[in-house]
Motif scaffolding. Structure first.
Motif, PDB file in Angstrom:
ATOM      1  N   UNK B 136     -12.177  14.240 -17.038  1.00  0.00           N
ATOM      2  CA  UNK B 136     -13.008  14.201 -18.238  1.00  0.00           C
ATOM      3  C   UNK B 136     -13.377  12.780 -18.607  1.00  0.00           C
ATOM      4  N   UNK B 137     -12.358  11.897 -18.578  1.00  0.00           N
ATOM      5  CA  UNK B 137     -12.600  10.474 -18.878  1.00  0.00           C
ATOM      6  C   UNK B 137     -13.631   9.885 -17.913  1.00  0.00           C
ATOM      7  N   UNK B 138     -13.444  10.186 -16.621  1.00  0.00           N
ATOM      8  CA  UNK B 138     -14.314   9.597 -15.599  1.00  0.00           C
ATOM      9  C   UNK B 138     -15.752  10.071 -15.770  1.00  0.00           C
ATOM     10  N   UNK B 139     -15.918  11.372 -16.031  1.00  0.00           N
ATOM     11  CA  UNK B 139     -17.281  11.884 -16.205  1.00  0.00           C
ATOM     12  C   UNK B 139     -17.933  11.268 -17.436  1.00  0.00           C
ATOM     13  N   UNK B 140     -17.113  11.029 -18.451  1.00  0.00           N
ATOM     14  CA  UNK B 140     -17.624  10.374 -19.645  1.00  0.00           C
ATOM     15  C   UNK B 140     -18.135   8.968 -19.318  1.00  0.00           C
ATOM     16  N   UNK B 141     -17.357   8.251 -18.477  1.00  0.00           N
ATOM     17  CA  UNK B 141     -17.726   6.875 -18.120  1.00  0.00           C
ATOM     18  C   UNK B 141     -19.066   6.815 -17.412  1.00  0.00           C
ATOM     19  N   UNK B 193     -28.443   3.206 -12.342  1.00  0.00           N
ATOM     20  CA  UNK B 193     -27.252   3.154 -11.482  1.00  0.00           C
ATOM     21  C   UNK B 193     -26.757   1.716 -11.348  1.00  0.00           C
ATOM     22  N   UNK B 194     -27.687   0.781 -11.144  1.00  0.00           N
ATOM     23  CA  UNK B 194     -27.283  -0.631 -11.011  1.00  0.00           C
ATOM     24  C   UNK B 194     -26.581  -1.095 -12.291  1.00  0.00           C
ATOM     25  N   UNK B 195     -27.161  -0.752 -13.441  1.00  0.00           N
ATOM     26  CA  UNK B 195     -26.547  -1.188 -14.696  1.00  0.00           C
ATOM     27  C   UNK B 195     -25.199  -0.519 -14.915  1.00  0.00           C
ATOM     28  N   UNK B 196     -25.076   0.756 -14.499  1.00  0.00           N
ATOM     29  CA  UNK B 196     -23.793   1.451 -14.594  1.00  0.00           C
ATOM     30  C   UNK B 196     -22.738   0.750 -13.733  1.00  0.00           C
ATOM     31  N   UNK B 197     -23.123   0.403 -12.504  1.00  0.00           N
ATOM     32  CA  UNK B 197     -22.171  -0.263 -11.605  1.00  0.00           C
ATOM     33  C   UNK B 197     -21.705  -1.594 -12.188  1.00  0.00           C
ATOM     34  N   UNK B 198     -22.633  -2.321 -12.796  1.00  0.00           N
ATOM     35  CA  UNK B 198     -22.265  -3.624 -13.368  1.00  0.00           C
ATOM     36  C   UNK B 198     -21.352  -3.452 -14.578  1.00  0.00           C
ATOM     37  N   UNK B 199     -21.631  -2.421 -15.389  1.00  0.00           N
ATOM     38  CA  UNK B 199     -20.787  -2.186 -16.556  1.00  0.00           C
ATOM     39  C   UNK B 199     -19.367  -1.793 -16.124  1.00  0.00           C
TER      40      UNK B 199
END
Lengths: 278, 340
Positions: B136-141, B193-199
């Motif tokens: 659940x935590x991971x999907x939220x992230x 996706x790029x911004x997610x990876x950086x975050x």
């Protein structure tokens, strides 16, 4: 100037069990002789469907439901199939993405180019072959005499795209429609292919419409740009004016391309449309 | 990110070779030859090059998805080149991978929650309730709350890639190999996706090997960039230095081919002749000499090596090293070549 291609209120639907998707929605677009125009948009914005609609080549379940496509004094959408075939490949050349999949795998590439010429012109086999060889040389493939006897699988993706360009210009068309002509090619090959396409069009005075998601291609190769969003053309501008001051959809495309921070307004939309399509 | 380079690198690749034999002949596909580099903790190394340059092979070697022909891979101080069985399985949670096509890399018959839970189960998290909470935590992230019961085919490309990322970060790995994670995606989704990876990297401090031919993305996400050509490293440098100035003709050719969405930017075009040769018949010495407009006769005979010509900026160009280039000169006019 008289437009070479005059698209009026063109509308194309995809009719599926899940419902009807209006891929092209009352589009007006003019292409002038000799110009290079870019049609840009995210996935599922309708830009490729627009290109195929111009040739009345929308694959089922797609269906053109309205509008007119005026080209050289005739409305292509009301032409009988036989007359339309005289326009396709002859007066209008088409370049598709991933050429290797669209070339005939069982036919030598030289023969494929010759066949395109013989379908539309009164030329003998030997003449067509000789012209095919010249075209292969023109598109920058070394050793054309030998290469024209190759099959598509023996050529790299870049070389196949060169062959596809040779086929598209073989009958000196007045208009070339190029749908993502460099998708999947490496950047060093991409610029070679785009230079080639531009030069081939320039030599013959053909107009070219490049359908792409890549604003870099537009910036460096197109004089004008049309932005599509959810099936509609939302902006048409000169390239320099567009990059200096784009409309909201153009801005969001630019930001996404540059990976700039801020809202990428087009993102959720294209995602939803794509899922509705599945 | 940058200050982490001072510490012991999380990964050290030493003289890695990977040659695939071709059945029925003595020939090999030389996918990677003499590749050496390091990745610092929390650092992103961009690995770029044309298709067929061996980028993906190098990435797969790091995960031991394919076994190197020669060389050493040292991860967190441990030589993992020949690990097998139990020891290799213990390593898996610490190095993860995200593949190019998310729909190909997710099991179509598993629900999203099960896909993300699998690495946790394999890493020894046996309590189902604990696992579900973590999923659940991971999907939220990755902004996919409530997607756990769906199947991969119900997801768009961007959503599926976010699932693949959630799965990759599930075991809090030290290193994630990202193999063209955005090239199958639309441009707007690519930015997400790029911004997610950086975050995620800012939050967890994982190191990335970011394999891509999308140079705009590499420039955005990478701290350092390594350029490969026909299985060999041509140039490696801090990203900001490399995009400003190249010390290898191949680097210059590659970067000057990028079409930036700005009609006023017209960089001097530096063109290579012809196309990339087959990795079965790699030209000897410098593999670029058959296409390089600056090649000299010795480029076909002197074996190449990487040498640092500016801080952190190494090149494998024999001429650049011999003549201590500070930049790659423009192509000389033909007349000047006659005198050589």
């Amino acid at each position: 100037m008289e437009p070479l291609l005059d698209v009026r209120q063109l509308t194309t639907d995809y009719v599926t069990y899940a419902g009807t998707v209006r891929a092209v929605d009352r589009v007006d677009l003019q292409v002038f002789p000799g110009e290079l125009i870019g049609v840009v948009g995210t996935a599922a914005s309708g830009k490729s469907t627009l290109a195929y609609s111009i040739l009345n080549l929308v694959p089922p379940p797609g269906r053109i439901v309205g509008g007119e496509v005026w080209f050289e004094g005739q409305n292509l959408l009301t032409l009988p199939e036989k007359r339309l075939q005289q326009v396709r490949g002859s007066r209008i050349g088409l370049i598709v993405p991933d050429p290797r999949r669209h070339l005939n795998p069982l036919m030598r590439v030289g023969d494929q180019i010759a066949a395109v010429m013989r379908a539309h012109q009164r030329v003998g086999k030997a003449t067509a072959q000789a012209r095919a060889r010249d075209l292969i040389a023109t598109v920058g493939i070394p050793d054309p005499e030998w290469r024209m006897r190759s099959y598509p699988h023996e050529l790299s993706g870049g070389m196949c795209q060169r062959i596809a360009i040779a086929m598209a210009v073989a009958n000196n068309p007045n208009l070339i429609l190029a749908d993502e002509p460099t998708a999947g090619l490496d950047v060093t090959v991409q610029v070679q292919i785009l230079d080639l396409l531009r030069d081939a069009a320039r030599r013959q005075g053909s107009a070219t419409m490049i359908v792409t998601r890549d604003l870099g291609i537009v910036a460096h190769y197109c004089q004008r740009v049309a932005v599509m969003h959810e099936g509609r053309i939302v902006e048409v501008a000169d390239t320099r004016a567009f990059f200096a001051d784009a409309g909201p959809i153009g801005q969001s495309l630019l930001r996404a391309t540059m990976l700039a921070r801020g809202e990428t307004a087009a993102a959720p939309d294209s995602d939803t449309v794509a899922s509705a399509r599945r | 990110m940058a200050n982490a380079t001072a510490n012991e690198p999380i990964l050290r690749v030493e003289r890695l070779d990977k040659h695939f034999p071709i059945a029925g002949s003595n020939l090999t596909v030389q996918a990677a030859t003499d590749v050496s580099f390091t990745i610092g903790r929390g650092e992103t190394l961009g690995l770029v090059g044309e298709s067929g340059s061996g980028k993906t092979t190098v990435g797969r070697c790091l995960l031991r998805l394919t076994d190197p022909t020669a060389g050493r891979i040292v991860f967190a101080g441990q030589d993992i080149t020949t690990l097998s069985g139990h020891a290799l399985r213990r390593l898996r949670p610490r190095i993860q991978m995200v593949f190019q096509d998310p729909h190909d890399s997710l099991n179509p018959r598993h629900r999203i929650a099960d896909i993300v839970a699998e690495p946790l189960r394999l890493a020894g998290m046996h309590d189902a309730r604990e696992r579900a909470a973590r999923v659940g935590e991971l999907l939220e992230m990755v902004q996919l709350r409530g997607f756990g019961d769906r199947f991969p085919h119900q997801l768009t490309g961007g959503q599926a890639q976010r699932v693949a990322i959630a799965r990759a970060i599930a075991t809090k790995p030290d290193l994630i190999v990202l193999d063209e994670p955005t090239s199958a995606l639309d441009i707007a989704v690519r930015a997400d996706i790029i911004n997610l990876l950086m975050r995620l990297q800012r939050e967890f401090g994982a190191s990335y090997l970011f394999i891509s031919h999308d140079l705009t993305a590499v420039r955005h996400i990478a701290d350092r960039v390594a350029i490969m050509y026909l299985g060999q490293l041509m140039e490696i440098a801090p990203a900001h230095a490399l995009f400003r100035n190249q010390l290898h003709p191949y680097g210059k050719a590659l970067l000057s081919s990028v079409l930036y969405p700005d009609p006023t930017a017209t960089p001097a075009r530096f063109v290579l002749e012809g196309e990339i040769p087959s990795p079965i018949h790699v030209p000897p010495a410098c593999p670029l000499h058959t296409r390089c407009p600056l090649a000299r006769p010795e480029c076909a005979t002197i074996p190449i090596w990487l040498e640092e010509l500016a801080p952190g900026h190494a090149t494998a160009c024999t001429r650049a090293i011999a003549e201590s280039w500070t930049t790659v000169p423009d192509v000389e006019p033909v007349a000047a070549m006659v005198g050589d």
